[in-house]
Design an enzyme around this catalytic site. Sequence first.
Site, mmCIF file in Angstrom:
data_model
loop_
_atom_site.group_PDB
_atom_site.id
_atom_site.type_symbol
_atom_site.label_atom_id
_atom_site.label_comp_id
_atom_site.label_asym_id
_atom_site.label_seq_id
_atom_site.Cartn_x
_atom_site.Cartn_y
_atom_site.Cartn_z
ATOM 1 N N GLU A 213 0.835 -1.215 0.000
ATOM 2 C CA GLU A 213 0.000 0.000 0.000
ATOM 3 C C GLU A 213 0.864 1.258 0.000
ATOM 4 O O GLU A 213 0.674 2.178 0.809
ATOM 5 C CB GLU A 213 -0.978 -0.033 1.192
ATOM 6 C CG GLU A 213 -1.894 -1.244 1.124
ATOM 7 C CD GLU A 213 -3.013 -1.258 2.157
ATOM 8 O OE1 GLU A 213 -3.019 -0.418 3.059
ATOM 9 O OE2 GLU A 213 -3.899 -2.141 2.033
ATOM 10 N N GLU B 111 -3.803 -8.982 0.009
ATOM 11 C CA GLU B 111 -4.488 -8.771 1.279
ATOM 12 C C GLU B 111 -5.974 -8.902 1.035
ATOM 13 O O GLU B 111 -6.525 -8.217 0.171
ATOM 14 C CB GLU B 111 -4.164 -7.377 1.828
ATOM 15 C CG GLU B 111 -3.599 -7.407 3.222
ATOM 16 C CD GLU B 111 -3.134 -6.036 3.684
ATOM 17 O OE1 GLU B 111 -1.969 -5.700 3.411
ATOM 18 O OE2 GLU B 111 -3.922 -5.324 4.316
#
Length: 874
Positions: free
Chosen positions: A480, A562
Amino acid sequence: MLVSQDLLLYGLLASTNFGLTTASAIKRPRSATTTRERTSINADWRFERFVDAPDSLSYETLRPWILPSANNFLNGDKYEAPGEEAPGSDVEFIQPDFDDQGWEQLDLPHDWAITGTFDAPGVEGGLGRLPINGVGWYRKTLSLEDELIASGKSIFLDVDGAMSYAAVWLNGKFVGGWPFGYNSFRLDLTPFAKSGENQLVIRLENLLDSSRWYPGAGIYRNVWLVTASPVHVAHFGTYVTTPSVSADEATVDVAIEIENAGNSTSQVEIETKIYELDPTSRKPTGDSLATVKSTRVAVEGKSKQAVNGSTTVANPKLWGPPPSQKPNEYIAVSTLSINGTEVDSYETPFGIRTVQYDPLKGILLNGEPVRVYGTCNHHDLGSLGAAFNYRAAERQIQMLQDMGNNALRTSHNPPAPEFLDIADRLGLMVQDEIFDTWSFPKVKNDFHRIFKEWHEPDLRSFIRRDRNHPSIIAWSIGNEIPEQANSTGGETGKILQDIAHAEDPTRQVTNGLNTAKPGSPFTDVIDIIGLNYQGEGKGNSWVSTFPDFQKAYPNKMIWSTESASTVASRGIYIFPVHSNISTIVGAGPGEGADPETQQVSAYGLYAPPWAASQDKVFEQQDKHPYVAGEFVWTGWDYIGEPTPYDNSSRSSYFGIIDLAGFPKERYYLYQSRWRPELAQAKLIPHWTWPDRVGKVTPVHVFTSGDEAELFVNDVSAGRKKKGQYDYRLRWDNVTYSPGSIRVVAYKDGKEWASDSHVTVSEATALNVTADRTTIRGDGQDLSFITVAVVDKDGNTIPQGDNEITFSVSSGPGKIISTDNGDATDMVPFPSHSRKAFSGLALAIVKAEAGSQGEIVIEAKADGLTAGKVVLTAS
Ligand SMILES: *[C@@H]1O[C@H](CO)[C@@H](O)[C@H](O)[C@H]1NC(C)=O
Ligand SMILES: *[C@@H]1O[C@H](CO)[C@@H](O)[C@H](O)[C@H]1NC(C)=O
Ligand SMILES: *[C@@H]1O[C@H](CO)[C@@H](O)[C@H](O)[C@H]1NC(C)=O
Ligand SMILES: *[C@@H]1O[C@H](CO)[C@@H](O)[C@H](O)[C@H]1NC(C)=O
Ligand SMILES: *[C@@H]1O[C@H](CO)[C@@H](O)[C@H](O)[C@H]1NC(C)=O
Ligand SMILES: *[C@@H]1O[C@H](CO)[C@@H](O)[C@H](O)[C@H]1NC(C)=O
Ligand SMILES: *[C@@H]1O[C@H](CO)[C@@H](O)[C@H](O)[C@H]1NC(C)=O
Ligand SMILES: *[C@@H]1O[C@H](CO)[C@@H](O)[C@H](O)[C@H]1NC(C)=O
């Protein structure tokens, strides 16, 4: 000299495999003064923490002297330390004669924050509220024999991990350092070492706002002293690959980097033999199976020289994940000789396997498509904190594997080296991840501060350390990343991926993308599209981005780096229960959260706005079968990030297993999908609801069967069959009355598994059990002791919250910590008293180093019959 288990093993190996080897072309009298020794120096350190720096030796001050420690991992220009001596000569802690007797005496691995209280000033809930910040000074006396110093051997300090900004002095002189707290590093002590007592000093510093989660603090992994002949295999100096593998034979290429720390050129003879690896000792077993034939090279003084060779192993036993494959391992033993005398021997465990990345079939291991049933996990070990412990890490991985988890993502940083040994041995695939930020911050003082100077040495050393592990199937260069979607992210991502390809051309590179889109510059670059949450649709959106990515990149593999982020508190059920399979967690009716208790319902239907329940993830994975699989956020709960109660709780709600190690309800839902051949059924909730008589109390069943019948007080509530995208069976309209519930699950029409709950009576006793009743008396092995609050029939009290006090009533045992998996429990981890949470509590026990015999652990609670368990230290 220092003595350790490791040395003994080495001696054993040397006598069995070298002393008796006659087939070898070169005679190898083993010389005690020349071969390599690797000795643990974990024992007997002195430590002091300062909330405010007692010195001015920040990283900024020492930076010009620390940067040269990166030189082995820079391809271009190297750093040179300034001419003048490093600052610090006026700091008393660095002086060899400083009196540290008033400092705490301890053994490593050590996490200075984990024993603290959950109220450290300035440390937010995201970091777990423990006192990770400040400056930690560590001191240890190293006794080095005259013979060692006289031999001219190289002497290295190997640190597997120190949190963070390590700076090291020996005998008052600055040696070097390594800022990134998750990487392993080596420093050369040779120029500073002397015979007799040597004073080793390490300074660490953790800034506030340096992490998004609990980072731990201190020298939290193993530390080693390595001595080797001046001519030796360099640090992380071997690279074993298997470029062609068939049932008949495998090619094994061995690249070795030889370092000559001496002044003059040496003619070095190199030979590598391949053995099977004994998984327990991690040492060679049996006869050598293949030899990379001996070659001779001239290695100039003060330089390095690469030597490549190749051999074949007949009928190779391949490494692969169970249940369809076996995690067989090999070990390459490389020996260096000068003038017929062996001067170094270096072991490289590895595996023979192939991995392919198929955009439609996913991961092919040895040609077989293996769907990735993965979990993401942080590095902490619950109440033990970041301090690495082999057994605690092994337990985490074993419990995940029992669930059917076949892959691990080391979110979001390099793991302890032994973590990868365990994954190799047990056969889990690993996505080995290095960074959470690049050039732009997530929090003020994170890695972005030093990314510019350290990304290259950190990434190169990380890959060189880890690339021989067969378990690793992909490198992850980031999670991220704030700049992932723009041009800067594209440029930085390419630089990092190019480094990874150069260090290891055999594996693809991935990254957790949460905002990048098809067509983002970095998405164009990355080998494997790793999606965080966007594949299943975030929150209450069911719009998947899988098809867009697949269309834009038909030649790239896609997986969910994820997924889920379902939140839940073990044993807590909040009513009403939402009718959808996934919804955003909140305080409203049917939204799963209770702001008063700060708990989240364990039905497993609730997730934050960016996330989804596992049922929704499964549905989206099944609707997009080209997706290679998922890494669930998270396998285990961890300290910090207590969403949705970031401002009050201490630990996460994301785990499939809670912080103490008790499986949450969802564990059995994953197990039903990931181990379809295991006959199992799990019924939720429990059936003890004095305040719900006559109220609707939904009953859900997780089973690997395809059909089930529910009985409420022995009356059928109907038999239900799973539809195409059903992953649980639900009876949402059951009315509670005390008694029992029971489910019988079926598969293909045949009875398959069952589960039941009864309404319990009063708590009467504590039931104490241990995961292992025999442990090694080495001061490191652990027994995990579970206490259940039970009624007269031995049923666990589902709401049991009695205060339990643990004690060692006899024997050489020590209670290290206690826990219960309750994210809101603010009792410090070392406390021997703790409330049960949903009927359970845990104590972690070790036996004193060098001890033997029985250890009796007792648990007591007011008004209940005490319980005990007997352990044996051997
Ligand atoms: C030796 O092997 C390494 C690692 O595979 C490779 O990068 C290098 O190019 C090889 N060198 C030669 C001379 O083949
Ligand atoms: C190598 O040379 C340096 C500088 O000339 C000297 O100090 C050192 O003792 C030499 N080392 C050996 C092993 O001869
Ligand atoms: C190796 O042997 C030769 C000949 O005996 C000798 O001249 C040389 O010094 C030896 N080299 C080393 C490094 O021992
Ligand atoms: C890229 O994204 C980062 C993080 O959001 C931002 O700070 C930076 O200004 C952006 N850079 C460019 C060139 O757009
Ligand atoms: C759950 O909500 C989504 C989005 O509103 C909807 O498409 C779906 O049909 C719902 N599923 C159920 C079982 O209600
Ligand atoms: C937590 O605290 C922050 C800062 O005070 C605030 O912005 C946020 O809304 C709070 N979150 C919750 C869930 O209360
Ligand atoms: C649940 O039970 C109530 C009362 O028994 C009934 O009115 C309702 O239709 C039921 N709902 C479902 C979905 O079966
Ligand atoms: C109670 O302990 C026994 C072993 O001593 C174990 O088999 C049983 O599962 C335990 N019961 C509960 C509810 O934990």
